[in-house]
Write a protein that holds these residues in place. Structure first.
Motif, PDB file in Angstrom:
ATOM      1  N   GLU A  69     -17.587  37.397  86.668  1.00 43.87           N
ATOM      2  CA  GLU A  69     -17.937  36.210  85.911  1.00 43.87           C
ATOM      3  C   GLU A  69     -17.274  34.991  86.544  1.00 43.87           C
ATOM      4  N   ALA A  70     -18.075  33.980  86.816  1.00 43.31           N
ATOM      5  CA  ALA A  70     -17.518  32.725  87.327  1.00 43.31           C
ATOM      6  C   ALA A  70     -17.501  31.744  86.172  1.00 43.31           C
TER       7      ALA A  70
ATOM      8  N   SER B  51     -21.084  28.232  86.450  1.00 44.00           N
ATOM      9  CA  SER B  51     -20.710  29.407  85.660  1.00 44.00           C
ATOM     10  C   SER B  51     -21.844  30.408  85.741  1.00 44.00           C
ATOM     11  N   LEU B  52     -21.501  31.648  85.976  1.00 42.34           N
ATOM     12  CA  LEU B  52     -22.531  32.684  85.979  1.00 42.34           C
ATOM     13  C   LEU B  52     -21.872  34.030  85.766  1.00 42.34           C
ATOM     14  N   SER B  53     -22.664  35.019  85.431  1.00 45.58           N
ATOM     15  CA  SER B  53     -22.079  36.344  85.290  1.00 45.58           C
ATOM     16  C   SER B  53     -23.045  37.398  85.815  1.00 45.58           C
ATOM     17  N   LEU B  54     -22.441  38.488  86.248  1.00 48.28           N
ATOM     18  CA  LEU B  54     -23.201  39.574  86.846  1.00 48.28           C
ATOM     19  C   LEU B  54     -22.790  40.859  86.142  1.00 48.28           C
TER      20      LEU B  54
ATOM     21  N   VAL C 185     -12.645  32.994  88.644  1.00 49.58           N
ATOM     22  CA  VAL C 185     -13.590  34.050  88.998  1.00 49.58           C
ATOM     23  C   VAL C 185     -13.035  35.357  88.454  1.00 49.58           C
ATOM     24  N   LEU C 186     -13.667  35.880  87.414  1.00 48.32           N
ATOM     25  CA  LEU C 186     -13.168  37.112  86.815  1.00 48.32           C
ATOM     26  C   LEU C 186     -13.924  38.302  87.390  1.00 48.32           C
TER      27      LEU C 186
ATOM     28  N   LEU D 140      -9.531  36.472  89.955  1.00 49.75           N
ATOM     29  CA  LEU D 140      -9.242  36.619  91.388  1.00 49.75           C
ATOM     30  C   LEU D 140      -8.504  35.407  91.945  1.00 49.75           C
ATOM     31  N   VAL D 141      -8.799  34.235  91.378  1.00 52.44           N
ATOM     32  CA  VAL D 141      -8.250  33.004  91.946  1.00 52.44           C
ATOM     33  C   VAL D 141      -6.726  32.970  91.831  1.00 52.44           C
TER      34      VAL D 141
END
Lengths: 317, 323
Positions: free
Chosen positions: A6-7, A30-33, A67-68, A74-75
């Motif tokens: 997820e961003a 923002s987006l998610s996968l 960035v999850l 991660l950041v």
């Protein structure tokens, strides 16, 4: 479905060439996968899609945002922990000629990630390399040869073998078939599809080619000048686009059917310079339906039927 | 065939001298183009489509390239045997050419006004001031606004789309009969591609230009060309009216090419693909070059080269065509 990645509001600002301004390459995305999903990211040159993808795996540090990956940011990870995390996130690059070291054999190239992460004993690694070479459809004799002995499509298979060597959860594919001829493109797309099922991968698939993206993606995000302008299920976004930019992109593709010649929605002008993004909606100077409001106010996302479009007049063209 | 062909290529065979010896890159390529018509020459990298275009214009240095056989009849003259001096009179005057890469095809040190005026000065003996009037006219014709200001700009100041419009302006300023466009939109973004394609279509209609379009993009041929010739490994494998070839391809390669495009495939389904690789020019051997990748191949295909013969509504070079 839980989000694999997820961003949250990520941006990347570079100093402009004259050092005075900023280039907003990616702006508040923002987006998610979800696990097992393929997210397609489309847009024209300079829209920020590659920068975005590299931030998602922290090859480029975001200027802002989080960035999850599996709920871990991660950041803010220290370098060593990030290096460990990279086992789960791999990338395949566009140019199969530039992304393989010409002085390494194919076996060395594919084994490199295993070496770096210290996986298995020497014999196990060699066995793994053989397995990967077979998995991507190359001949076993490839192992001892060098990149220049292979065609573009075969090199892309090598790049894919290297990317999946560590059994990642997520693979970022940055224009993986753009440099390939049509008949080879379809071979590589089929291979990616097989590997996704077999290895339970999730993909972020970056491309400027809408027909390729439509074929492979569950969800699609369309970018323009550093922002997502439309995002949602692939069939909705590309089948019934609501943002005038997405509509124009789709209309620009010639139909492979001479009996269906269509009138294209032609955008005027070129995409503006990201150093000098227009006021209001960044798309308004080229937009066929722009109104006064669009010149002054940046539109927020309007959600409808599972997709969101960043347009004051979404779906009304 | 027709007596009114503007361009007729007959049995064109082009070879190169390489360090490993002579190599044939195109073999027995024949096609014709009538005035005001459009022909799409399609195929993948290395199939010989660009070599064919450049040979028509005689742009390939010789050596290493050679025309081993064939004729290139343009307005009744054989360009295959024309001298460089004769070619200079034809290039840019009777035949215009647009290339893929507008950045490398323009001279970075000259203002675009000078570059567009050059063919007029060369072929019409115009002075620069005289030419400028024409240059402004042609800039408007190719959709470049602010023509007076643009004249003074250098190529690096223009976007890719504008540069390609400048290339087109140079190609048409002498009102040629034939325009050869070699991958004119490949280096451009989709929305710009659509603009350039519309422009080419408009110019073709307005000026009655014959267009030879060289491309790998079947969509572009579907949209622009009345006739199509599909090349594979240096030969034309299928040719005919675009509507016929797209509706009912007879050569298994054309069929594979049309169907491997994700534009035609159903979502989630495997893409039909052509197995294997295009053989390089020095490994084409006897027989049909496509035989090794072809699911329809017969024994004969490996030993005898099939000629391009009428097949249904078009023509195909195949011993075992799709009916």
């Amino acid at each position: 479905m839980t989000a694999l990645l997820e961003a949250r509001g990520i941006s990347k600002f570079f100093p402009s060439r004259d050092g005075k301004g900023v280039v907003r390459a990616v702006n508040d995305v923002s987006l998610s996968l979800a696990t097992g999903e393929t997210l397609g990211i489309v847009g024209e040159s300079g829209c920020g899609k590659s920068t975005l993808a590299r931030m998602l795996m922290r090859l480029i540090e975001p200027s802002e945002g989080q960035v999850l990956f599996e709920d871990e940011d991660l950041v803010s990870l220290p370098k060593s922990a990030m290096r460990q995390r990279r086992r789960d996130i791999q990338i395949v690059f566009q140019d199969p000629y530039a992304s393989l070291d010409p002085r390494m054999t194919i076996a060395q190239i594919i084994a490199e990630p295993l070496d770096i992460h210290g996986i298995g004993a020497k014999a196990e690694r060699a066995a793994k390399v053989r397995e990967l070479i077979a998995l991507v459809g190359l001949d076993p004799s490839a192992a001892q040869r060098y990149p220049h002995e292979f065609s573009g499509g075969q090199r892309q298979r090598i790049g894919i073998a290297r990317a999946i060597a560590l059994e990642p959860k997520l693979v970022v594919l940055d224009e993986p078939v753009s440099a390939l001829d049509v008949s080879i493109q379809s071979q590589v797309l089929n291979l990616l599809d097989d590997l996704k099922t077999r290895l339970k991968l999730s993909y972020i698939f970056i491309s400027h080619d809408l027909s390729v993206v439509q074929h492979v993606s569950d969800r699609v995000a369309v970018m323009y000048l550093g922002r997502i302008v439309e995002e949602g299920p692939a069939d909705t976004v590309l089948g019934a686009p609501r943002h005038p930019y997405t509509q124009a992109l789709i209309s620009a593709i010639p139909e492979i059917d001479p009996t269906k010649r269509k009138a294209h929605v032609l955008l005027t002008g070129d995409p503006p310079n990201p150093e000098n993004i227009p006021q209001g909606c960044p798309f308004h100077p080229r937009c066929p339906i722009a109104q006064e409001l669009c010149r002054v106010e940046i539109p927020a996302f309007v959600t409808s039927g599972g997709s969101r479009a960043r347009c004051h007049f979404a779906g009304r063209a | 065939m027709s007596e009114h062909a503007l361009l007729r290529v007959e049995g064109l065979t082009v070879g190169f001298n390489t360090e490993q010896g002579p190599v044939r890159v195109t073999e027995d390529v024949s096609f014709e183009l009538k005035p005001g018509h459009t022909l799409g020459l399609v195929g993948e990298s290395g199939c010989g489509k660009s070599v064919t275009a450049q040979t028509i214009m005689r742009l390939l240095p010789s050596p290493p390239s050679r025309i081993d056989a064939g004729r290139i009849l343009f307005e009744g003259k054989d360009l295959a045997t024309a001298s460089q001096r004769e070619m200079q009179k034809i290039r840019g005057d009777r035949i215009g050419m647009v290339f893929q890469e507008p950045m490398t095809s323009l001279n970075p040190t000259l203002r675009i006004g000078e570059q567009i005026a050059e063919p007029l000065m060369l072929h019409r003996g115009m002075k620069r001031a005289q030419a400028d009037e024409e240059v402004i006219k042609v800039l408007k014709q190719v959709g470049i606004g602010n023509a007076e200001r643009r004249l003074l700009q250098y190529p690096h100041e223009l976007s890719g789309g504008l540069r390609q419009r400048v290339m087109i302006a140079i190609a048409i300023i002498c009102k040629p009969q034939l325009l050869i466009a070699d991958e004119p939109t490949t280096a451009l973004d989709v929305t710009i591609q659509a603009q350039i394609m519309e422009l080419l279509k408009t110019l073709q209609k307005d000026l009655g230009l014959a267009v030879l379009l060289i491309t790998h993009d079947l969509g572009m041929v579907a949209e622009m060309c009345e006739t199509i010739a599909v090349m594979y490994a240096g030969r034309i494998v299928e040719a005919g009216r675009t509507v016929n070839v797209f509706a009912k391809p007879h050569h298994p390669y054309t069929y594979g090419l049309l169907n491997s495009s994700p534009r035609r495939a159903k979502k989630g389904q495997r893409l039909p693909s052509i197995p294997g690789l295009v053989p390089p020019p020095d490994a084409r051997g006897g027989g049909c070059s496509f035989a090794a990748r072809c699911s329809n191949a017969l024994e004969r295909c490996r030993t005898e080269t099939p000629p391009l013969v009428p097949q249904g509504n078009d023509a195909a070079a195949c011993w075992n065509p799709i009916p």
